[in-house]
Design a protein around this motif. Structure first.
Motif: not given
Length: 54
Positions: A17-24
């Motif tokens: 979830q943290n990685e997804e937020a960084k990518q967004v």
């Protein structure tokens, strides 16, 4: 043993979830820069075209 597996799954889920937020956030930042550059280039081209018609 079962608790450790569940804890690892929860930890991995949180990391994903943290990685997804960084990518967004990164994608949004790139989009803003791309739009800004398009506006600047468009303004320059418009100005050059306008000046060439005068």
């Amino acid at each position: 043993m079962m608790d450790t597996g569940n804890a690892n799954k929860a930890r991995n889920r949180q990391i994903a979830q943290n990685e997804e937020a960084k990518q967004v956030a990164g994608s949004a930042r790139v989009s803003v820069w791309a739009i800004a550059m398009a506006v600047v280039v468009g303004g320059i081209l418009f100005t050059l075209g306008w000046l060439s018609l005068r």
